[in-house]
Design an enzyme around this catalytic site. Structure first.
Site, short mmCIF file in Angstrom:
data_model
loop_
_atom_site.label_atom_id
_atom_site.label_comp_id
_atom_site.label_asym_id
_atom_site.label_seq_id
_atom_site.Cartn_x
_atom_site.Cartn_y
_atom_site.Cartn_z
CG HIS A 48 1.05 4.94 2.67
ND1 HIS A 48 1.19 4.22 3.84
CD2 HIS A 48 1.03 4.00 1.69
CE1 HIS A 48 1.25 2.93 3.57
NE2 HIS A 48 1.14 2.76 2.26
CG HIS A 89 -1.07 0.54 -1.90
ND1 HIS A 89 0.18 0.31 -2.48
CD2 HIS A 89 -0.78 1.01 -0.66
CE1 HIS A 89 1.14 0.61 -1.62
NE2 HIS A 89 0.58 1.05 -0.50
CD GLU A 129 -0.13 -0.62 3.22
OE1 GLU A 129 0.17 -0.10 2.12
OE2 GLU A 129 0.63 -0.59 4.20
C1 LIG Z 1 6.17 -0.74 1.43
C2 LIG Z 1 5.57 -1.87 2.16
C3 LIG Z 1 4.07 -1.83 2.27
C4 LIG Z 1 3.67 -0.69 3.20
O1 LIG Z 1 4.05 -0.81 4.41
O2 LIG Z 1 3.04 0.29 2.83
C5 LIG Z 1 3.43 -1.74 0.91
O3 LIG Z 1 2.67 -0.90 0.55
S1 LIG Z 1 3.89 -3.04 -0.15
C6 LIG Z 1 2.99 -2.72 -1.65
C7 LIG Z 1 3.13 -3.87 -2.56
N1 LIG Z 1 2.50 -5.06 -2.04
C8 LIG Z 1 1.29 -5.48 -2.44
O4 LIG Z 1 0.66 -4.89 -3.32
C9 LIG Z 1 0.77 -6.73 -1.77
C10 LIG Z 1 -0.68 -7.01 -2.11
N2 LIG Z 1 -0.86 -7.18 -3.55
C11 LIG Z 1 -1.16 -8.37 -4.11
O5 LIG Z 1 -1.36 -9.37 -3.42
C12 LIG Z 1 -1.24 -8.41 -5.61
O6 LIG Z 1 -0.50 -7.35 -6.17
C13 LIG Z 1 -2.69 -8.35 -6.15
C14 LIG Z 1 -3.43 -7.08 -5.73
C15 LIG Z 1 -3.49 -9.58 -5.68
C16 LIG Z 1 -2.63 -8.37 -7.68
O7 LIG Z 1 -1.98 -9.51 -8.05
P1 LIG Z 1 -1.17 -9.59 -9.43
O8 LIG Z 1 -0.76 -11.00 -9.64
O9 LIG Z 1 -0.13 -8.54 -9.46
O10 LIG Z 1 -2.19 -9.08 -10.45
P2 LIG Z 1 -3.07 -9.81 -11.50
O11 LIG Z 1 -2.40 -9.56 -12.79
O12 LIG Z 1 -3.41 -11.22 -11.14
O13 LIG Z 1 -4.35 -8.91 -11.38
C17 LIG Z 1 -5.58 -9.33 -10.89
C18 LIG Z 1 -6.53 -8.17 -11.14
O14 LIG Z 1 -6.24 -7.11 -10.20
C19 LIG Z 1 -5.88 -5.93 -10.92
N3 LIG Z 1 -4.86 -5.22 -10.14
C20 LIG Z 1 -3.63 -5.67 -9.88
N4 LIG Z 1 -2.98 -4.78 -9.12
C21 LIG Z 1 -3.85 -3.74 -8.92
C22 LIG Z 1 -3.75 -2.52 -8.21
N5 LIG Z 1 -2.63 -2.18 -7.54
N6 LIG Z 1 -4.81 -1.70 -8.20
C23 LIG Z 1 -5.97 -2.02 -8.86
N7 LIG Z 1 -6.12 -3.20 -9.56
C24 LIG Z 1 -5.06 -4.03 -9.57
C25 LIG Z 1 -5.40 -6.40 -12.25
O15 LIG Z 1 -5.49 -5.38 -13.21
C26 LIG Z 1 -6.36 -7.55 -12.53
O16 LIG Z 1 -7.58 -7.05 -12.94
P3 LIG Z 1 -8.41 -7.79 -14.10
O17 LIG Z 1 -7.49 -7.81 -15.30
O18 LIG Z 1 -9.63 -6.95 -14.28
O19 LIG Z 1 -8.69 -9.17 -13.57
CO LIG Z 2 1.76 0.91 1.30
#
Ligand SMILES: CC[C@@H](C(=O)O)C(=O)SCCNC(=O)CCNC(=O)[C@H](O)C(C)(C)COP(=O)(O)OP(=O)(O)OC[C@H]1O[C@@H](n2cnc3c(N)ncnc32)[C@H](O)[C@@H]1OP(=O)(O)O
Ligand SMILES: [Co+2]
Length: 139
Positions: A8, A81, A130
């Site tokens: 997905h 993702h 993922e």
């Molecule tokens: C429905 C259930 C399940 C399934 O079965 O399919 C799912 O899909 S659940 C989906 C939601 N769950 C998750 O996303 C869990 C894993 N994610 C994480 O651990 C965090 O979201 C993260 C990826 C570590 C980001 O942490 P966060 O604190 O939200 O972000 P920051 O502000 O610290 O950002 C750090 C850095 O990463 C960039 N970023 C954040 N999210 C994304 C993204 N989705 N895609 C691309 N880049 C992302 C963010 O812009 C920051 O970049 P810089 O500013 O350049 O450092």
């Molecule tokens: Co998912």
């Protein structure tokens, strides 16, 4: 490690209900599941079926949701993702770590009822990945 099918594409949205309307109207989506809550993952979820994959609409379950920060930066939502199937989640996570990737936490049960784990976007050119263990019987 063996790359499996694209299971997905996760799309973050501030409103699953509004996104469903858009997918029906603009894309002609016909098979759309009932939205459901996944509090353990901090999201509400709804699957839109395409012929070759699914779109996973995700809305924050509460303010602690892992997608809350993403929606603060992208208030209208957006592609969040991509999810690839793998035959064995623990083997895939170990392979990622052995090759220097940042695996986010331990494998846990995802929306399809099989184990999932996430790999940090910095390891995939800015794309959050993922990994999902292929459901038994789909091999
Ligand atoms: C429905 C259930 C399940 C399934 O079965 O399919 C799912 O899909 S659940 C989906 C939601 N769950 C998750 O996303 C869990 C894993 N994610 C994480 O651990 C965090 O979201 C993260 C990826 C570590 C980001 O942490 P966060 O604190 O939200 O972000 P920051 O502000 O610290 O950002 C750090 C850095 O990463 C960039 N970023 C954040 N999210 C994304 C993204 N989705 N895609 C691309 N880049 C992302 C963010 O812009 C920051 O970049 P810089 O500013 O350049 O450092
Ligand atoms: Co998912």
């Amino acid at each position: 490690m063996k790359l499996g099918r694209l299971n997905h594409v996760g799309v973050a949205t501030p409103s699953i209900a509004k996104s469903i309307e858009t997918y029906r109207l603009l894309l002609g989506a016909e098979t759309i599941g009932e939205p459901f809550d996944l509090p353990a993952q901090g999201v509400k979820v709804c699957f839109v079926d395409a012929p070759n994959t699914q779109i996973e609409l995700i809305e924050p379950y509460d303010e602690n949701s892992p997608i809350a920060g993403f929606l603060r930066k992208n208030p209208a939502g957006g592609q969040h993702h991509v999810c690839f199937e793998v035959p064995d989640i623990h083997e895939a996570a170990a392979h990622m770590k052995a090759n220097g990737a940042t695996v986010l936490g331990e494998p846990r049960i995802g929306a399809h009822g099989t184990p999932i784990v996430f790999v940090h976007p910095k390891d995939f050119g800015g794309m959050l990945v993922e990994l999902m263990e292929t459901p038994k019987g789909d091999h």
